[in-house]
Design an enzyme around this catalytic site. Structure first.
Site, PDB file in Angstrom:
ATOM      1  N   ASP A 167       0.814  -1.230   0.000  1.00 50.02           N
ATOM      2  CA  ASP A 167       0.000   0.000   0.000  1.00 50.02           C
ATOM      3  C   ASP A 167       0.843   1.273   0.000  1.00 50.02           C
ATOM      4  O   ASP A 167       0.444   2.290   0.562  1.00 50.02           O
ATOM      5  CB  ASP A 167      -0.958   0.050   1.213  1.00 50.02           C
ATOM      6  CG  ASP A 167      -1.770  -1.214   1.341  1.00 50.02           C
ATOM      7  OD1 ASP A 167      -2.225  -1.712   0.302  1.00 50.02           O
ATOM      8  OD2 ASP A 167      -1.938  -1.710   2.473  1.00 50.02           O
ATOM      9  N   GLU A 168       1.994   1.220  -0.639  1.00 49.48           N
ATOM     10  CA  GLU A 168       2.886   2.389  -0.629  1.00 49.48           C
ATOM     11  C   GLU A 168       2.511   3.428  -1.681  1.00 49.48           C
ATOM     12  O   GLU A 168       3.158   4.468  -1.795  1.00 49.48           O
ATOM     13  CB  GLU A 168       4.354   1.966  -0.867  1.00 49.48           C
ATOM     14  CG  GLU A 168       4.932   1.012   0.155  1.00 49.48           C
ATOM     15  CD  GLU A 168       4.730  -0.441  -0.230  1.00 49.48           C
ATOM     16  OE1 GLU A 168       3.969  -0.710  -1.183  1.00 49.48           O
ATOM     17  OE2 GLU A 168       5.320  -1.318   0.439  1.00 49.48           O
TER      18      GLU A 168
ATOM     19  N   LYS B   9       2.122   2.264  -4.976  1.00 44.72           N
ATOM     20  CA  LYS B   9       2.776   1.735  -6.189  1.00 44.72           C
ATOM     21  C   LYS B   9       1.908   1.955  -7.423  1.00 44.72           C
ATOM     22  O   LYS B   9       2.410   2.207  -8.505  1.00 44.72           O
ATOM     23  CB  LYS B   9       3.035   0.223  -6.059  1.00 44.72           C
ATOM     24  CG  LYS B   9       4.093  -0.145  -5.057  1.00 44.72           C
ATOM     25  CD  LYS B   9       4.296  -1.645  -5.013  1.00 44.72           C
ATOM     26  CE  LYS B   9       3.101  -2.405  -4.494  1.00 44.72           C
ATOM     27  NZ  LYS B   9       2.768  -2.153  -3.084  1.00 44.72           N
TER      28      LYS B   9
ATOM     29  N   ALA C 132      -3.490  -8.047  -4.222  1.00 48.10           N
ATOM     30  CA  ALA C 132      -3.042  -6.704  -4.562  1.00 48.10           C
ATOM     31  C   ALA C 132      -4.250  -5.899  -5.014  1.00 48.10           C
ATOM     32  O   ALA C 132      -5.237  -6.465  -5.463  1.00 48.10           O
ATOM     33  CB  ALA C 132      -2.029  -6.767  -5.690  1.00 48.10           C
ATOM     34  N   GLY C 133      -4.146  -4.611  -4.875  1.00 47.35           N
ATOM     35  CA  GLY C 133      -5.242  -3.800  -5.387  1.00 47.35           C
ATOM     36  C   GLY C 133      -4.761  -2.385  -5.524  1.00 47.35           C
ATOM     37  O   GLY C 133      -4.148  -1.860  -4.606  1.00 47.35           O
ATOM     38  N   HIS C 134      -4.938  -1.821  -6.704  1.00 47.66           N
ATOM     39  CA  HIS C 134      -4.679  -0.389  -6.749  1.00 47.66           C
ATOM     40  C   HIS C 134      -5.716   0.338  -7.571  1.00 47.66           C
ATOM     41  O   HIS C 134      -6.322  -0.211  -8.476  1.00 47.66           O
ATOM     42  CB  HIS C 134      -3.242  -0.044  -7.130  1.00 47.66           C
ATOM     43  CG  HIS C 134      -2.796  -0.573  -8.436  1.00 47.66           C
ATOM     44  ND1 HIS C 134      -1.848  -1.546  -8.546  1.00 47.66           N
ATOM     45  CD2 HIS C 134      -3.153  -0.247  -9.677  1.00 47.66           C
ATOM     46  CE1 HIS C 134      -1.644  -1.799  -9.818  1.00 47.66           C
ATOM     47  NE2 HIS C 134      -2.419  -1.037 -10.533  1.00 47.66           N
TER      48      HIS C 134
ATOM     49  N   THR D 216      -5.991 -11.383   3.211  1.00 48.97           N
ATOM     50  CA  THR D 216      -7.037 -10.706   2.440  1.00 48.97           C
ATOM     51  C   THR D 216      -8.193 -11.672   2.155  1.00 48.97           C
ATOM     52  O   THR D 216      -9.206 -11.268   1.582  1.00 48.97           O
ATOM     53  CB  THR D 216      -6.473 -10.187   1.100  1.00 48.97           C
ATOM     54  OG1 THR D 216      -5.954 -11.304   0.371  1.00 48.97           O
ATOM     55  CG2 THR D 216      -5.376  -9.159   1.314  1.00 48.97           C
TER      56      THR D 216
ATOM     57  N   GLN E  64       2.385  -5.931  -3.100  1.00 44.26           N
ATOM     58  CA  GLN E  64       2.704  -6.001  -1.664  1.00 44.26           C
ATOM     59  C   GLN E  64       4.028  -5.251  -1.394  1.00 44.26           C
ATOM     60  O   GLN E  64       4.323  -4.313  -2.113  1.00 44.26           O
ATOM     61  CB  GLN E  64       2.752  -7.445  -1.152  1.00 44.26           C
ATOM     62  CG  GLN E  64       1.378  -8.127  -1.093  1.00 44.26           C
ATOM     63  CD  GLN E  64       0.968  -8.758  -2.408  1.00 44.26           C
ATOM     64  OE1 GLN E  64       1.747  -9.418  -3.054  1.00 44.26           O
ATOM     65  NE2 GLN E  64      -0.271  -8.556  -2.808  1.00 44.26           N
TER      66      GLN E  64
ATOM     67  N   THR F 216      -7.730  -1.029  -0.468  1.00 44.19           N
ATOM     68  CA  THR F 216      -8.405  -1.090  -1.767  1.00 44.19           C
ATOM     69  C   THR F 216      -9.088  -2.437  -1.949  1.00 44.19           C
ATOM     70  O   THR F 216     -10.152  -2.540  -2.538  1.00 44.19           O
ATOM     71  CB  THR F 216      -7.365  -0.940  -2.918  1.00 44.19           C
ATOM     72  OG1 THR F 216      -6.511   0.138  -2.609  1.00 44.19           O
ATOM     73  CG2 THR F 216      -8.003  -0.697  -4.248  1.00 44.19           C
TER      74      THR F 216
ATOM     75  N   VAL G 296       3.077  14.058  -4.771  1.00 45.87           N
ATOM     76  CA  VAL G 296       2.442  15.062  -3.890  1.00 45.87           C
ATOM     77  C   VAL G 296       0.917  15.086  -4.045  1.00 45.87           C
ATOM     78  O   VAL G 296       0.266  16.056  -3.693  1.00 45.87           O
ATOM     79  CB  VAL G 296       3.041  16.477  -4.145  1.00 45.87           C
ATOM     80  CG1 VAL G 296       4.474  16.543  -3.655  1.00 45.87           C
ATOM     81  CG2 VAL G 296       2.943  16.869  -5.619  1.00 45.87           C
TER      82      VAL G 296
HETATM   83  P1  IMP Z   1      -2.529 -12.687   1.909  1.00 48.96           P
HETATM   84  O1  IMP Z   1      -1.570 -12.131   0.915  1.00 48.96           O
HETATM   85  O2  IMP Z   1      -3.970 -12.458   1.547  1.00 48.96           O
HETATM   86  O3  IMP Z   1      -2.247 -14.122   2.265  1.00 48.96           O
HETATM   87  O4  IMP Z   1      -2.336 -11.875   3.299  1.00 48.96           O
HETATM   88  C1  IMP Z   1      -1.156 -11.981   4.077  1.00 48.96           C
HETATM   89  C2  IMP Z   1      -0.755 -10.642   4.655  1.00 48.96           C
HETATM   90  O5  IMP Z   1      -0.348  -9.776   3.616  1.00 48.96           O
HETATM   91  C3  IMP Z   1      -1.892  -9.912   5.396  1.00 48.96           C
HETATM   92  O6  IMP Z   1      -1.338  -9.184   6.468  1.00 48.96           O
HETATM   93  C4  IMP Z   1      -2.415  -8.949   4.341  1.00 48.96           C
HETATM   94  O7  IMP Z   1      -3.055  -7.850   4.921  1.00 48.96           O
HETATM   95  C5  IMP Z   1      -1.117  -8.571   3.656  1.00 48.96           C
HETATM   96  N1  IMP Z   1      -1.323  -8.132   2.263  1.00 48.96           N
HETATM   97  C6  IMP Z   1      -1.554  -8.906   1.189  1.00 48.96           C
HETATM   98  N2  IMP Z   1      -1.672  -8.151   0.087  1.00 48.96           N
HETATM   99  C7  IMP Z   1      -1.483  -6.881   0.458  1.00 48.96           C
HETATM  100  C8  IMP Z   1      -1.443  -5.647  -0.251  1.00 48.96           C
HETATM  101  O8  IMP Z   1      -1.594  -5.566  -1.486  1.00 48.96           O
HETATM  102  N3  IMP Z   1      -1.215  -4.546   0.510  1.00 48.96           N
HETATM  103  C9  IMP Z   1      -1.002  -4.601   1.844  1.00 48.96           C
HETATM  104  N4  IMP Z   1      -1.012  -5.734   2.536  1.00 48.96           N
HETATM  105  C10 IMP Z   1      -1.254  -6.871   1.857  1.00 48.96           C
END
Ligand code: IMP
Length: 436
Positions: free
Chosen positions: A16-17, A19, A42-44, A131, A226, A301, A416
């Site tokens: 969630d930086e 990206k 992932a989600g953006h 997730t 991630q 997201t 920014v």
């Molecule tokens: P998983 O990837 O669904 O197995 O989740 C494992 C860990 O990674 C959990 O703490 C999630 O919240 C974290 N995580 C997985 N995908 C993301 C992402 O895209 N952004 C932030 N955290 C993530």
């Protein structure tokens, strides 16, 4: 061998930086964009004209007509969710015919989601906070050699035969351990028939596409998902995701040699966030944390969960720089810090009475770490219109300089605001060459 035409973008914190926005900005110049790990965890969010897209599998390069978007072998792909994503894009006039899927990518099927949820329930208070998208169970099946790969989607009977091989064991696990009703073969196979029809033709050898593309001087962007601290090996295990999120995975997760990778840009927010469980030394559970969450709109997201927030952690950033070989930083959401009286950087940790500067490899030690902060004067100015470092107030420039110094890597991009135009590319950086 064209190395300088490739750029790897990775998350350098806990995901969630920002990206998505950085990649969206860089993808405009890319001929090929490849994802190499993760799946629809992932989600953006990408803003395109009046439309807002939430992408989970599909690289944001899809918005450019001429960019080929590749889903690498290191990924896990939920075929039905991918189709939904493609339909959503098509409905709004975005052509998805430029998408290709590695035959070696593993599929996430219904039973993976069921297992993810059941595992988490079983863990109770010790849950990972996943997730819930079935990511871990799909990667586990890959390692256990009972996964189903995207190549199986090229022929329905091939897919069904493979499902028939693996489903009895999945059902036994679900029924015997988790009290779940399990799945019926014909019904489950039929559910995925549309995936065979729609995705089967997109399955191909993406290593070959990348190899030939790079040899022909094409620009390749590797899109990480991630972040470094969620890496299965180097992250805060077991509170991690199930894939290798570091830059080196861009090679193994697409089927290229590491010498083909060029610059490595690490994306980090000007503060830190984390979703899910696990230690987070610079977490601020007070007013500053709340302010960062509200101002930075720190809600997931993919899951909508509120994110845990805290100050920039340079210990993590240095570690991320080391394990990724970062050649530059993309510092995002600097605007979120505007209006804060003081801004802080955790420059070290204090652990068992000792000050440490390196990230501990033991999670038990990490749990005991308290941040050692350096504080800097904040700034009140709205910086969302800054387009060069000179447009920033002196206090913001001072913060960036201090951050670079303690991390040991220079910022090449500063964001920014959420819009593509709200981006500063540092003029003498290697990254500036990407745009030339
Ligand atoms: P998983 O990837 O669904 O197995 O989740 C494992 C860990 O990674 C959990 O703490 C999630 O919240 C974290 N995580 C997985 N995908 C993301 C992402 O895209 N952004 C932030 N955290 C993530």
């Amino acid at each position: 061998m064209s190395k300088n035409n490739s750029l790897v973008v990775v998350g350098a914190q806990w995901g969630d930086e920002g990206k998505g926005k950085v990649i969206d900005h860089l993808a405009v110049k890319a001929d090929l964009v490849a994802r190499f790990q993760g799946g629809n965890n992932a989600g953006h969010t990408v803003v395109y004209g009046a439309n807002i897209f939430k992408l989970h599998h599909v690289p944001s390069g899809i918005l450019n007509k001429n960019t080929l978007c590749l889903l690498g072998n290191g990924m896990v792909v939920n075929p039905l969710i991918l189709i939904k994503e493609m339909n959503e894009l098509e409905k709004r006039g975005i052509d998805t015919s430029n998408l290709r899927i590695s035959g070696k990518a593993h599929l996430i099927l219904d039973y993976h989601e069921a297992l993810d949820e059941s595992n988490e329930k079983l863990l109770g208070e010790k849950k990972i906070g996943t997730t819930g998208r079935g990511i871990g169970p799909s990667y586990a099946d890959k390692a256990l050699r009972r996964g189903i790969r995207a190549i199986e989607l090229t022929d329905f009977s091939r897919f069904k035969n493979r499902l028939a091989e693996v489903l009895p064991l999945q059902n036994r696990i679900l029924r015997d351990i988790f009290d779940h009703p399990g799945y019926e073969l014909d019904q489950l196979a039929e559910k995925y028939r549309p995936a065979v029809e729609r995705l089967g033709p997109l399955v191909t050898d993406i290593s070959l596409i990348l190899d030939q593309g790079l040899a022909g001087g094409k620009k390749v962007l590797f899109e990480g998902a991630q972040g470094a601290l969620l890496d299965i090996d180097h992250g805060t295990y077991p509170y991690v995701t199930s894939s290798s999120t570091v830059a080196a995975a861009a090679a193994s997760g697409t089927g290229l040699g590491p010498q083909r990778l060029g610059q490595v840009l690490g994306v980090m927010k000007a503060y830190t966030t984390r979703v899910g469980e696990g230690p987070f030394p610079s977490e601020d559970k007070g007013e500053a944390g709340d302010q960062l969450r509200e101002r930075g709109n720190e809600f997931g997201t993919t899951t909508g969960r509120p994110r845990r927030c805290g100050w920039f952690d340079a210990v993590i950033a240095r570690y991320a720089a080391m394990i990724n070989g970062l050649t530059g930083l993309a510092l995002t959401k600097l605007d979120v810090l505007s209006g804060m009286e003081i801004v802080k950087i955790a420059v070290a940790y204090r652990c068992n009475g000792k000050e440490i500067k390196n990230f501990p490899s033991s999670i038990e030690e990490l749990k005991l770490c308290e941040p050692v902060y350096e504080s800097f004067p904040g700034w009140d100015e709205d910086i969302s219109r800054a387009r060069s470092l000179d447009d920033l107030p002196p206090a913001a420039r001072n913060f960036i300089e201090a951050l670079q110094k303690t991390v040991g890597v220079d910022a090449e991009l500063v964001s920014v605001g959420p819009d593509r135009s709200q981006t500063i590319i540092c003029p003498d950086s290697q990254l500036a060459k990407w745009f030339s």
